[in-house]
Design a protein around this motif. Structure first.
Motif, PDB file in Angstrom:
ATOM      1  N   GLY A 167      30.850 -77.883 -34.887  1.00  0.00           N
ATOM      2  CA  GLY A 167      31.957 -78.566 -34.055  1.00  0.00           C
ATOM      3  C   GLY A 167      32.857 -77.413 -34.217  1.00  0.00           C
ATOM      4  N   VAL A 168      33.434 -77.211 -35.589  1.00  0.00           N
ATOM      5  CA  VAL A 168      34.474 -76.163 -35.625  1.00  0.00           C
ATOM      6  C   VAL A 168      34.044 -74.604 -35.443  1.00  0.00           C
ATOM      7  N   SER A 169      32.598 -74.563 -35.642  1.00  0.00           N
ATOM      8  CA  SER A 169      32.373 -73.073 -35.049  1.00  0.00           C
ATOM      9  C   SER A 169      32.308 -73.049 -33.517  1.00  0.00           C
ATOM     10  N   GLU A 170      32.586 -73.904 -32.830  1.00  0.00           N
ATOM     11  CA  GLU A 170      32.951 -73.802 -31.523  1.00  0.00           C
ATOM     12  C   GLU A 170      34.112 -73.141 -31.276  1.00  0.00           C
ATOM     13  N   ARG A 171      35.170 -73.545 -32.219  1.00  0.00           N
ATOM     14  CA  ARG A 171      36.497 -72.969 -32.054  1.00  0.00           C
ATOM     15  C   ARG A 171      36.655 -71.847 -32.741  1.00  0.00           C
ATOM     16  N   VAL A 172      35.671 -71.498 -33.637  1.00  0.00           N
ATOM     17  CA  VAL A 172      35.956 -70.371 -34.601  1.00  0.00           C
ATOM     18  C   VAL A 172      34.812 -69.404 -34.520  1.00  0.00           C
ATOM     19  N   ASP A 173      34.687 -68.189 -34.251  1.00  0.00           N
ATOM     20  CA  ASP A 173      33.665 -67.369 -34.304  1.00  0.00           C
ATOM     21  C   ASP A 173      33.046 -67.228 -35.485  1.00  0.00           C
ATOM     22  N   ALA A 174      33.657 -67.097 -36.768  1.00  0.00           N
ATOM     23  CA  ALA A 174      32.853 -66.790 -37.901  1.00  0.00           C
ATOM     24  C   ALA A 174      34.220 -67.019 -38.898  1.00  0.00           C
ATOM     25  N   LEU A 175      33.738 -67.363 -40.151  1.00  0.00           N
ATOM     26  CA  LEU A 175      34.732 -67.542 -41.044  1.00  0.00           C
ATOM     27  C   LEU A 175      34.148 -67.004 -42.605  1.00  0.00           C
ATOM     28  N   SER A 176      35.001 -66.899 -43.573  1.00  0.00           N
ATOM     29  CA  SER A 176      34.514 -66.679 -45.050  1.00  0.00           C
ATOM     30  C   SER A 176      35.386 -67.326 -45.874  1.00  0.00           C
ATOM     31  N   ILE A 177      34.580 -67.703 -46.935  1.00  0.00           N
ATOM     32  CA  ILE A 177      35.572 -68.603 -48.115  1.00  0.00           C
ATOM     33  C   ILE A 177      35.127 -67.777 -49.460  1.00  0.00           C
ATOM     34  N   ASP A 178      36.278 -67.431 -49.953  1.00  0.00           N
ATOM     35  CA  ASP A 178      36.189 -66.577 -51.084  1.00  0.00           C
ATOM     36  C   ASP A 178      36.254 -67.752 -52.479  1.00  0.00           C
ATOM     37  N   CYS A 179      35.230 -68.213 -52.823  1.00  0.00           N
ATOM     38  CA  CYS A 179      35.104 -69.110 -54.091  1.00  0.00           C
ATOM     39  C   CYS A 179      34.031 -68.440 -54.942  1.00  0.00           C
ATOM     40  N   ALA A 180      33.786 -69.192 -55.956  1.00  0.00           N
ATOM     41  CA  ALA A 180      32.706 -68.527 -57.010  1.00  0.00           C
ATOM     42  C   ALA A 180      31.525 -68.273 -56.538  1.00  0.00           C
ATOM     43  N   ARG A 181      31.241 -69.005 -55.495  1.00  0.00           N
ATOM     44  CA  ARG A 181      29.834 -68.624 -54.703  1.00  0.00           C
ATOM     45  C   ARG A 181      30.368 -68.480 -53.262  1.00  0.00           C
ATOM     46  N   PRO A 182      30.792 -67.198 -52.623  1.00  0.00           N
ATOM     47  CA  PRO A 182      31.256 -66.941 -51.461  1.00  0.00           C
ATOM     48  C   PRO A 182      30.584 -67.620 -50.529  1.00  0.00           C
ATOM     49  N   MET A 183      30.988 -68.035 -49.418  1.00  0.00           N
ATOM     50  CA  MET A 183      30.401 -68.676 -48.271  1.00  0.00           C
ATOM     51  C   MET A 183      30.883 -67.944 -46.753  1.00  0.00           C
ATOM     52  N   ILE A 184      29.759 -67.546 -46.177  1.00  0.00           N
ATOM     53  CA  ILE A 184      29.992 -67.003 -44.837  1.00  0.00           C
ATOM     54  C   ILE A 184      29.588 -68.030 -43.697  1.00  0.00           C
ATOM     55  N   ILE A 185      30.607 -68.660 -42.918  1.00  0.00           N
ATOM     56  CA  ILE A 185      30.135 -69.645 -42.050  1.00  0.00           C
ATOM     57  C   ILE A 185      30.235 -68.963 -40.575  1.00  0.00           C
ATOM     58  N   ARG A 186      28.852 -69.123 -39.977  1.00  0.00           N
ATOM     59  CA  ARG A 186      28.845 -68.431 -38.705  1.00  0.00           C
ATOM     60  C   ARG A 186      29.040 -69.475 -37.439  1.00  0.00           C
ATOM     61  N   SER A 187      29.021 -69.055 -36.431  1.00  0.00           N
ATOM     62  CA  SER A 187      28.926 -69.653 -35.060  1.00  0.00           C
ATOM     63  C   SER A 187      27.593 -69.975 -34.624  1.00  0.00           C
ATOM     64  N   GLU A 188      27.205 -71.349 -34.487  1.00  0.00           N
ATOM     65  CA  GLU A 188      25.904 -71.472 -34.291  1.00  0.00           C
ATOM     66  C   GLU A 188      25.406 -71.123 -32.851  1.00  0.00           C
ATOM     67  N   ALA A 189      26.531 -70.763 -32.092  1.00  0.00           N
ATOM     68  CA  ALA A 189      26.301 -70.324 -30.600  1.00  0.00           C
ATOM     69  C   ALA A 189      26.458 -68.940 -30.144  1.00  0.00           C
ATOM     70  N   LYS A 190      26.375 -68.245 -31.327  1.00  0.00           N
ATOM     71  CA  LYS A 190      26.352 -66.675 -31.076  1.00  0.00           C
ATOM     72  C   LYS A 190      25.608 -66.084 -30.237  1.00  0.00           C
ATOM     73  N   PRO A 191      25.732 -65.367 -28.955  1.00  0.00           N
ATOM     74  CA  PRO A 191      24.753 -65.044 -27.853  1.00  0.00           C
ATOM     75  C   PRO A 191      23.923 -63.989 -28.538  1.00  0.00           C
ATOM     76  N   ALA A 192      24.220 -62.737 -29.068  1.00  0.00           N
ATOM     77  CA  ALA A 192      23.564 -61.771 -29.514  1.00  0.00           C
ATOM     78  C   ALA A 192      23.622 -61.357 -31.090  1.00  0.00           C
ATOM     79  N   ALA A 193      22.252 -61.017 -31.464  1.00  0.00           N
ATOM     80  CA  ALA A 193      22.118 -60.765 -33.048  1.00  0.00           C
ATOM     81  C   ALA A 193      23.179 -59.704 -33.373  1.00  0.00           C
ATOM     82  N   CYS A 194      23.399 -58.705 -32.343  1.00  0.00           N
ATOM     83  CA  CYS A 194      24.097 -57.354 -32.906  1.00  0.00           C
ATOM     84  C   CYS A 194      25.469 -58.090 -33.249  1.00  0.00           C
ATOM     85  N   ARG A 195      26.059 -59.118 -32.413  1.00  0.00           N
ATOM     86  CA  ARG A 195      27.479 -59.552 -32.596  1.00  0.00           C
ATOM     87  C   ARG A 195      27.524 -60.243 -33.732  1.00  0.00           C
ATOM     88  N   LEU A 196      26.255 -61.238 -34.066  1.00  0.00           N
ATOM     89  CA  LEU A 196      26.529 -62.013 -35.468  1.00  0.00           C
ATOM     90  C   LEU A 196      26.453 -60.851 -36.639  1.00  0.00           C
TER      91      LEU A 196
END
Length: 366
Positions: A167-196
Motif C-alpha cells: 500500500g504505502v509502496s504504491e505512493r513511495v518508490d523506496a525508503l530506508s530506516i536508519d535503526c539498529a538493524r537498518p531497513m530498506i523498504i522497496r516498491s513491490e511494483a518496480k518495473p525493472a531490476a536496474c531501477r530497483l
C-alpha cells in the motif's frame, strides 16, 4: 471491567500502521471517534471486550496494547523521496510500520546470528565528497571497481533488512530506516531490476551519508542519486568504458547497461555528471528516451535478472526449520497477528517443518 494496563500509544501505532482514521476504526468496533481518541490519549481505559475487539479489528494480539510503549522510529531516521510533498498520513504510516517491523526484527536479531551492520558513517555533501564516499564504501566492502553482480546482496551482507510495505509502496518508490538493524523498504511494483538496483544504491547513500539528517528535500535526494551513480558506476571504470564520440552510440550504451545492470538513463546522467558528454548530448539522449517511450520501461530491461530480498526470508526459514514454531513465537511476542505481520513485512509465515530432521545447520543459531 477494565484491563490491568493499556497503552494508548500502541493503539494509535497499530491504527496508523493500517492507515485507518479514528472514524474508520470506530466503524469496525462500534465506537465513537471521541472514545477512541480518549483511549489513544490515555484518558480512558477499554474493557476487556473492547480490547479484544480492537485487537481483532487491527490484526494484532490481545496483549499488543499492554506491551511497553517504545520511542518508535523518528522522522530523522526515515529517508524517502519527496518527503516535503508527501501527505502527513503517509509519513505517519511509514513511521508506524517501521516501528512495528523493527520490533520483530530486533527479536529475530537476538535469536539468529545475522550479518553485522557494516554501513560506514561518511558525511558528504559536495560532488567530490560524494564520489569519495562511494569509492570508500566500495573499498570498505571489498567490491572492487567492476560491476556489482547483485545489489540486493550488497546491502543485506552489510546487515540491512530489505522488505516492502504494502500500500504505502504504491505512493513511495523506496525508503530506508536508519535503526539498529537498518531497513530498506522497496516498491513491490518496480518495473525493472536496474531501477530497483538504483533505488537500493540510493538508500545506501542515505544510510551512509545522512545519519541523523532530515532528508526528502531536493538537496539530499540529489546527493543520494549522485552516490548511487558513483557507487554503481565507479568513475575510473566508467570513463574508460563509455563510448565517446560526436553522436551517442546507443548500441554501446545498451551494452554498458547489460554489463553494469544500470538503466540507460542513469548511464547518460553519469556521463553528463563526469563531463564525458556535453549538455547538448545529454539533452538529446533524454529526449530520445522520452520519444521512444523509454522513460519507465527501457529496452533490454527484461534481460537484467530480478533481485529479491533473501536475508529476512532465509532467517525466518532457518529459525523455523531448526526450532518449529519459533517464528510464530517471535511474532506473538511482538504483539502482532499474522495479518499485521504480513502487512508490515510483506512476508507470510514460513511453512512449518513437516519432518523431524533438522536440515538447517545449528551454526545459524546463536
Amino acid at each position: 471491567m477494565g484491563i490491568i494496563a493499556f497503552h494508548g500509544e500502541r493503539l494509535r501505532l497499530a491504527r496508523v500502521a493500517l492507515g485507518l482514521t479514528l472514524d474508520q476504526l470506530g466503524e469496525r468496533v462500534s465506537a465513537t471517534r471521541q472514545f477512541l481518541n480518549q483511549l489513544e490519549q490515555g484518558l480512558k481505559t477499554p474493557t476487556k471486550e473492547m480490547q479484544a475487539a480492537l485487537a481483532d479489528a487491527l490484526g494484532v494480539a490481545g496483549h499488543f496494547f499492554v506491551l511497553p510503549a517504545t520511542a518508535g522510529i523518528r522522522p530523522e531516521q526515515c529517508h524517502f523521496r519527496k518527503q516535503r510533498t508527501t501527505p502527513v498520513s503517509i509519513v505517519s504510516q511509514v513511521l508506524a510500520r517501521g516501528t512495528l517491523l523493527d520490533g520483530f526484527v530486533s527479536r529475530l536479531d537476538h535469536e539468529l546470528d545475522l550479518p553485522p551492520v557494516t554501513f560506514p558513517d561518511i558525511a558528504a555533501a559536495s560532488a567530490i565528497e560524494i564520489e569519495e564516499a562511494a569509492d570508500s564504501a566500495r573499498t570498505y566492502w571489498r567490491l572492487g571497481t567492476g560491476p556489482i553482480s547483485n545489489m540486493m546482496r550488497v546491502v543485506e551482507n552489510a546487515g540491512a533488512v530489505v522488505s516492502f510495505f504494502r500500500g504505502v509502496s504504491e505512493r513511495v518508490d523506496a525508503l530506508s530506516i536508519d535503526c539498529a538493524r537498518p531497513m530498506i523498504i522497496r516498491s513491490e511494483a518496480k518495473p525493472a531490476a536496474c531501477r530497483l538496483r538504483f533505488d537500493l544504491a540510493h538508500e545506501t547513500g542515505h544510510l551512509i551519508m545522512h545519519r541523523g539528517v532530515q532528508t526528502g528535500d531536493k538537496t539530499t535526494e540529489d546527493q543520494a542519486n549522485r552516490f548511487a551513480s558513483a557507487f554503481l558506476l565507479p568513475r575510473s571504470s566508467f570513463i574508460h568504458e563509455f563510448p565517446r564520440g560526436r553522436f551517442l552510440d546507443w548500441s554501446a550504451i545498451y551494452a554498458l547497461k547489460l554489463r553494469w545492470k544500470v538503466s540507460a538513463a542513469a548511464i547518460l546522467r553519469r556521463a553528463y555528471d563526469l563531463h564525458v558528454i556535453s549538455a547538448d548530448q545529454y539533452r538529446t539522449g533524454y529526449i530520445h528516451l522520452s520519444k521512444t517511450g523509454q522513460k519507465r520501461f527501457e529496452r533490454r530491461d527484461d534481460e537484467i535478472p530480478s533481485e529479491t530480498p533473501e536475508l529476512l526470508p532465509a532467517a525466518m526459514k532457518a529459525l523455523e526449520m531448526t526450532y518449529p514454531g519459533a517464528v510464530g513465537r517471535l511474532i506473538a511476542e511482538s504483539g502482532l497477528g499474522p495479518d499485521m505481520f504480513a502487512h508490515v513485512s510483506g512476508l507470510e509465515l514460513p511453512p512449518a517443518r513437516a519432518d523431524g530432521v533438522n536440515v538447517v545447520p545449528l551454526r545459524f543459531y546463536q
